[in-house]
Design an enzyme around this catalytic site. Structure first.
Site, mmCIF file in Angstrom:
data_model
loop_
_atom_site.group_PDB
_atom_site.id
_atom_site.type_symbol
_atom_site.label_atom_id
_atom_site.label_comp_id
_atom_site.label_asym_id
_atom_site.label_seq_id
_atom_site.Cartn_x
_atom_site.Cartn_y
_atom_site.Cartn_z
ATOM 1 N N LYS A 8 30.497 38.436 41.703
ATOM 2 C CA LYS A 8 29.684 38.814 40.541
ATOM 3 C C LYS A 8 30.398 39.862 39.703
ATOM 4 O O LYS A 8 30.410 39.797 38.475
ATOM 5 C CB LYS A 8 28.321 39.333 41.012
ATOM 6 N N SER A 9 31.029 40.833 40.357
ATOM 7 C CA SER A 9 31.699 41.906 39.623
ATOM 8 C C SER A 9 32.815 41.368 38.744
ATOM 9 O O SER A 9 32.956 41.754 37.583
ATOM 10 C CB SER A 9 32.258 42.939 40.610
ATOM 11 N N GLY A 76 22.749 45.952 36.874
ATOM 12 C CA GLY A 76 23.356 47.149 36.308
ATOM 13 C C GLY A 76 24.515 46.826 35.388
ATOM 14 O O GLY A 76 24.744 47.524 34.390
ATOM 15 N N SER A 150 27.688 56.676 38.595
ATOM 16 C CA SER A 150 28.097 55.274 38.624
ATOM 17 C C SER A 150 29.450 55.082 37.961
ATOM 18 O O SER A 150 29.652 55.529 36.833
ATOM 19 C CB SER A 150 27.064 54.391 37.916
ATOM 20 N N GLU A 294 28.526 49.935 48.133
ATOM 21 C CA GLU A 294 27.741 48.710 48.206
ATOM 22 C C GLU A 294 27.769 48.084 49.601
ATOM 23 O O GLU A 294 26.917 47.254 49.930
ATOM 24 C CB GLU A 294 28.243 47.704 47.181
ATOM 25 N N LYS A 391 20.376 37.356 43.519
ATOM 26 C CA LYS A 391 21.035 38.220 42.533
ATOM 27 C C LYS A 391 22.536 37.961 42.500
ATOM 28 O O LYS A 391 23.156 37.945 41.433
ATOM 29 C CB LYS A 391 20.751 39.687 42.895
#
Length: 407
Positions: A8-9, A76, A150, A294, A391
């Site tokens: 996903k990143s 996010g 973050s 994470e 997600k």
């Protein structure tokens, strides 16, 4: 043998850059999950053309000249990466998301955008909902932010920075930035698109103005999503192989190799990927997870099943993730019998007999990972809302069931 969906990143960074590149791009083996579909939807709303109908997604930049409403969901990356892109629009772009997203930090990005001439309407909240009122271009220049909450604050500004008139020079002033591998990932992806990035000084990242080259990219497997599957090997003494594990990567999930080795696992590369074989007794660990926060839920679950005490530290920032992960892990592991001490920046976990019960996920996919790891070793554990794993991992529940059963 486990084949994981894409990262996903990486996918969301690739989508952002493709939407502001100098021509069409293809994002191959794109992860189809809630977060990536929200990103595709947000970029499409701005004016890009993102075709998600196939396994490979085709992205064509378009004029950002229409009012748009962006749904951030619980992503996010959407909430933080899209506003600096929306600042390039000549229209008004509003942002909102799931209720919990209104408490996740975004204020530093909004302050940085204001400091380089972008109009932001947020009624002083520094949080969702807010609107970016674009003027068609952004001056850019030097911004000073506190990114200790973050690393995405830094990445957000860097990703769009090459399209700003003066580029962007991001300087961090505050406690150490968490999850630095994610900034390294951003820098690496930018350079692959032909963007000049200077990261030679600590706590400073400068992107030169210029075009963003269109790039066709293959998305790596999501290595953080490997954690629950490799945990099966660690707990059972058996062997699990994750296919196509990259030899070099900026993904934080690559740290699973060293962490599982410290816990007593045999970790080797094979022609197929990464192979992990569990030990007779799983060792406790003392780890600073600041750069790989994470992974904390999965590692904490393993620690609750280890033979010795563990201490996980350096992770105060994960209190601001999808949920307060430190408090949630302390509550859920403790409810099943684990001896857990919550600290401001981490957890101490001592061996204790565990029992069945409901493991709550707080709509957090990483908490679900922790729950299924405990459930693999303890009878009677019911993981609530396993669907939250969608997600970043579509059909995780079915995939997990097939893996555990050997189907």
């Amino acid at each position: 043998m486990v084949s994981l969906p894409g990262s996903k990143s990486l996918a969301n960074r690739a989508l952002v850059l493709a939407a502001i590149a100098d021509g069409p791009s293809v994002v191959r083996r794109a992860l189809r999950s809630r977060d990536t579909l929200l990103m595709a939807g947000g970029l499409t709303a701005l004016g890009a053309d993102v075709d998600t109908t196939g396994e490979d997604w085709i992205v064509s930049p378009g004029p950002f000249d229409r009012d748009a409403a962006i749904d951030c969901g619980l992503a996010g990356t959407v909430m933080r990466f899209v506003p600096p892109v929306a600042a390039l629009s000549s229209a008004t772009v509003s942002f909102d998301g799931d209720p919990h997203m209104r408490s996740r930090p975004i204020g530093e990005v909004l302050l940085a955008l204001r400091s380089i001439g972008v109009t932001v309407d947020d009624d002083g909240r520094g949080a969702l909902p807010f609107a970016i009122r674009g003027a068609g271009s952004v001056r850019g220049g030097t911004v000073v932010i506190d990114a200790s909450a973050s690393s995405q604050f830094v990445s957000a500004l860097l990703l769009a920075g090459a399209r700003y008139e003066e580029g962007i020079d991001v300087r961090h002033d505050g406690k150490p930035v968490p999850s630095l591998p994610h900034i390294d990932m951003t820098v690496a992806v930018l350079r692959e698109h032909g963007v000049e990035v200077d990261d030679s000084e600590a706590n400073r990242w400068a992107v030169a103005p210029g075009p963003i080259r269109a790039v066709d990219r293959v998305i790596e497997p999501d290595l953080s999503n490997a954690a629950p599957f490799l945990a099966l090997a660690a707990l059972s003494g058996g062997t699990v192989t994750v296919r196509d594990w990259p030899e070099t990567t900026t993904q934080p999930g690559d740290e699973l190799r060293s962490i599982l080795s410290l816990m007593g696992c045999a970790v080797t590369r094979t022609a197929d990927g990464l192979q992990v074989t569990g030990p007779e007794r799983l060792a406790g660990v003392d780890l600073d997870l600041h750069d790989v926060g994470e992974l904390t839920p999965a590692i904490a679950a393993l620690c609750a099943l280890a033979d010795g005490p563990s201490h996980l530290r350096g992770i105060a920032h994960i209190r601001g993730h999808e949920t307060d992960r430190i408090a949630a892990l302390a509550a859920e592991l403790g409810a099943l019998g684990a001896e857990v001490t919550e600290h401001p920046d981490g957890l101490s976990i001592r061996p204790a007999p565990l029992h069945g019960g409901v493991f709550h996920t707080y709509a957090d996919h990483r908490m679900a990972h922790a729950g299924v790891i405990i459930g693999a070793a303890v009878d009677g554990v019911l993981v609530e809302n396993i669907a939250t794993t969608g997600k970043t991992f579509p059909d995780f529940a079915g995939f997990w069931t097939r893996t555990v059963s050997g189907a």
